[in-house]
Scaffold this motif. Structure first.
Motif, short mmCIF file in Angstrom:
data_model
loop_
_atom_site.label_atom_id
_atom_site.label_comp_id
_atom_site.label_asym_id
_atom_site.label_seq_id
_atom_site.Cartn_x
_atom_site.Cartn_y
_atom_site.Cartn_z
N PRO A 1 0.74 -1.29 -0.01
CA PRO A 1 0.01 0.19 -0.10
C PRO A 1 0.90 1.28 0.04
O PRO A 1 0.37 2.38 -0.53
CB PRO A 1 -0.69 -0.06 1.29
N ASP A 2 2.15 1.33 0.46
CA ASP A 2 2.90 2.32 0.26
C ASP A 2 3.62 2.59 -0.83
O ASP A 2 4.39 3.82 -1.09
CB ASP A 2 4.14 2.19 1.56
N GLY A 3 3.20 1.74 -1.82
CA GLY A 3 4.00 1.94 -3.24
C GLY A 3 5.33 1.54 -3.37
O GLY A 3 5.98 1.66 -4.54
N VAL A 4 5.77 0.89 -2.25
CA VAL A 4 7.15 0.32 -2.57
C VAL A 4 7.23 -1.02 -3.07
O VAL A 4 6.53 -1.82 -2.40
CB VAL A 4 7.93 0.50 -1.12
N CYS A 5 8.13 -1.36 -4.00
CA CYS A 5 8.11 -2.56 -4.61
C CYS A 5 9.02 -3.39 -3.95
O CYS A 5 10.04 -3.24 -3.49
CB CYS A 5 8.72 -2.58 -6.04
N ARG A 6 8.56 -4.66 -3.38
CA ARG A 6 9.43 -5.87 -2.80
C ARG A 6 9.65 -6.91 -3.35
O ARG A 6 8.72 -7.62 -3.81
CB ARG A 6 8.80 -6.04 -1.28
N ARG A 7 11.02 -7.18 -3.57
CA ARG A 7 11.43 -8.38 -4.32
C ARG A 7 11.99 -9.38 -3.51
O ARG A 7 12.27 -10.61 -4.20
CB ARG A 7 12.52 -7.80 -5.65
N ARG A 8 12.32 -9.19 -2.39
CA ARG A 8 12.84 -10.36 -1.53
C ARG A 8 11.69 -10.92 -0.80
O ARG A 8 10.58 -10.25 -0.14
CB ARG A 8 13.86 -9.64 -0.48
N ALA A 9 11.69 -12.41 -0.80
CA ALA A 9 10.61 -13.28 0.03
C ALA A 9 11.45 -13.86 0.92
O ALA A 9 12.35 -14.72 0.54
CB ALA A 9 9.74 -13.63 -0.99
N GLU A 10 10.64 -14.10 1.98
CA GLU A 10 11.32 -15.07 2.91
C GLU A 10 9.90 -15.80 3.55
O GLU A 10 9.01 -15.20 4.18
CB GLU A 10 11.74 -14.45 4.17
N ARG A 11 10.08 -17.21 3.46
CA ARG A 11 8.87 -17.98 3.98
C ARG A 11 9.06 -18.27 5.49
O ARG A 11 10.23 -17.83 6.21
CB ARG A 11 8.72 -19.32 3.50
N ALA B 1 5.66 -6.66 3.82
CA ALA B 1 4.47 -6.86 3.39
C ALA B 1 3.99 -8.20 3.48
O ALA B 1 4.75 -9.05 3.28
CB ALA B 1 4.31 -6.01 1.99
N TYR B 2 2.72 -8.30 3.94
CA TYR B 2 2.23 -9.87 3.93
C TYR B 2 0.96 -9.87 3.29
O TYR B 2 -0.07 -9.64 3.83
CB TYR B 2 2.07 -10.17 5.48
N PRO B 3 1.02 -10.23 1.97
CA PRO B 3 -0.08 -10.45 1.31
C PRO B 3 -1.18 -11.52 1.99
O PRO B 3 -2.66 -11.25 1.94
CB PRO B 3 0.06 -10.96 -0.16
#
Length: 491
Positions: free
Chosen positions: A73-83, A111-113
């Protein structure tokens, strides 16, 4: 999450169920009475349900697809993901752990979709547990609410957390009623508006400015107890309002005074109640008129207002009616008028005299038959009767006479009875007792403004029968606040 869940996902749930089944088939349950069986099965049933919820959440986490990037929602693109990012959720079935993929970017919050998909709250308490807490706190003390939550869910809840959940639960009260369709008066029905107030004992610093100054100046006349006629200045008035419809029931003065059984009067239908320690009397009167407007926007029904004689309330009702361009007939409560007559009676008759009752009944009959003219005549007769009495008695009698004279325009009981309208404020008196006194006056309770307001709103929702509809509305608003827009996802 895939369309199906593999069988092994609920293996632990089956183990817990098998344990309950084995216990029932064994010697441990054989000799128990039904009460002990119910108690044990209730505990084991909740364990099974909690494990089912946990297994489902684990299976969902395992199947959550990994996105190439997520724009929050803040407009920042996040490419790193951690399970494996975990959070504890205190639910009505007990505490569970929610694991999901966290998407990260330097200088930005994770961010947590999955949180949006599950519509999780920002805190650790589930919406179901918040609903349970709100209902319990509205009915009894905060301590009892915390104990109930611990007993029924196994989740520990402190008093401060309880207050926070209660305040959050009532956050959408005004918006709910502003948007909710209201029942329109039926053919021939009358719309009744009423207002009153009841004091709530507050914590230091929570009074209105004028009362706060009076409390600071107040010095007890004696140590250890209040003197006769002395009151503690530590209450804040909770303004209360009611709107309801009635089907007129014409009556006569004889129906009111007897002798013999009194016929039933008009019954309140589709009651709406509200109470507030933050709003002024003007604010509550405006809310009452707004509710009446939602019910009768075309002004097709007759509107009447019931008051206890308080001049500020009457002035606010008149001002609000004038601002909205509607004619409202104001009727003063007969019971309050009779109390003033009793005050005068004990100045004219010896204490416990059997002649006082017939004297009061005769004056009430004169009001019911004569209306404003009867009130003016009764006031003049009282002033004549005050001659030769002691100063204190003359003062009380004059006060009653002045009351009748000032309220005469609102004492047209003959017209009200002929039209079938109510002439007593029983609905709003009951609302003050039920909404305010029964809960806010629990022994030793002292309130902060925000928590008191939330409790009153929750009690109003329960009394109006709107709590379940409100909660569905509230959950929609919570989702909008906590998850303002969908994440931009890229597979």
């Amino acid at each position: 999450m895939p369309e199906y869940v593999p069988d092994e996902a609920f293996a632990r749930s089956r183990e817990v169920f098998a344990g309950a089944e084995e216990w029932l088939a064994g010697a441990g349950a054989a000799g128990l009475g039904h009460a002990a069986l119910e108690e044990e099965l209730a505990v084991r049933g909740q364990q099974i349900a909690r494990q089912l919820l946990q297994d489902f959440l684990d299976a969902r986490a395992a199947a959550e697809p990994r996105r190439e990037r997520v724009t929050g929602p803040d407009g920042v693109c996040r490419r790193r993901a951690e399970r494996g990012h975990a959070r504890t959720l205190a639910s009505v079935l007990g505490p569970v752990t929610v694991r999901r993929i966290g998407y990260r970017a330097p200088g930005a919050r994770n961010a947590y979709p999955a949180d949006a998909e599950l519509s999780l709250p920002p805190g650790r308490h589930s919406h179901g547990l918040a609903k349970m807490t709100a209902c319990e706190a509205a009915r009894g003390s905060l301590g009892q609410a915390c104990a109930q939550v611990r007993s029924r869910t196994g989740c520990t809840l402190g008093t401060r957390q309880c207050q926070e959940l209660v305040r959050a639960a009532a956050a959408d009260f005004a918006g709910f009623y502003a948007a909710r369709p209201r029942p329109a008066p039926g053919p021939g029905q009358v719309l009744v508006l009423s207002c009153d107030a009841k004091g709530v004992r507050m914590r230091p610093g929570q009074l209105r400015p004028r009362a706060e100054r009076a409390a600071a100046r107040a010095v007890p006349k004696q140590d250890g107890r209040l003197s006769q006629g002395e009151v503690r200045t530590r209450k804040r008035m909770a303004a209360t309002g009611a709107v309801f419809a009635i089907t007129p029931v014409p009556r006569t003065a004889g129906d009111i005074l007897g002798p013999g059984p009194r016929p039933p009067g008009p019954q309140a239908q589709h009651k709406w109640l509200a109470a507030s320690v933050t709003a002024t009397t003007a604010g509550v009167v405006a809310a009452v008129f707004a509710e009446a407007d939602r019910r009768d926007p075309a002004r097709q029904a007759r509107w009447i207002a019931l008051a206890d004689g308080n001049k500020d309330q009457i002035a606010r009702i008149q001002a609000e009616a004038a601002a909205r361009g509607i004619t409202v007939t104001i009727i003063c409560d007969l019971i309050h008028v009779s109390e003033h007559l009793w005050d005068a009676a004990w100045c004219l008759f010896p204490k416990a005299s059997p002649d006082a009752g017939p004297w009061v009944r005769a004056r009430i009959a004169a009001l019911l038959d004569g209306g404003p003219a009867g009130a003016a005549a009764a006031a003049a007769a009282l002033r004549d009767a005050a001659a030769g009495r002691g100063k204190a008695r003359r003062t009380t009698i004059e006060k009653t006479a002045a009351y009748l004279q000032a309220k005469a325009p609102y004492l047209d009981y003959p017209a009200a009875l002929a039209a079938g309208w109510p002439i007593a404020t029983g609905v709003i008196e009951g609302a003050c007792r039920h909404l305010v006194k029964d809960r806010m006056d629990i022994t030793g309770a002292r309130w902060g403004t925000d928590t008191a307001e939330a409790i009153l709103q929750l009690r109003a929702l329960l009394a109006n029968g709107d709590f379940d509809a409100y909660w569905a509305w509230h959950l929609d608003r919570e989702h909008e606040r906590n998850h303002p827009r969908a994440y931009a996802l890229a597979a």
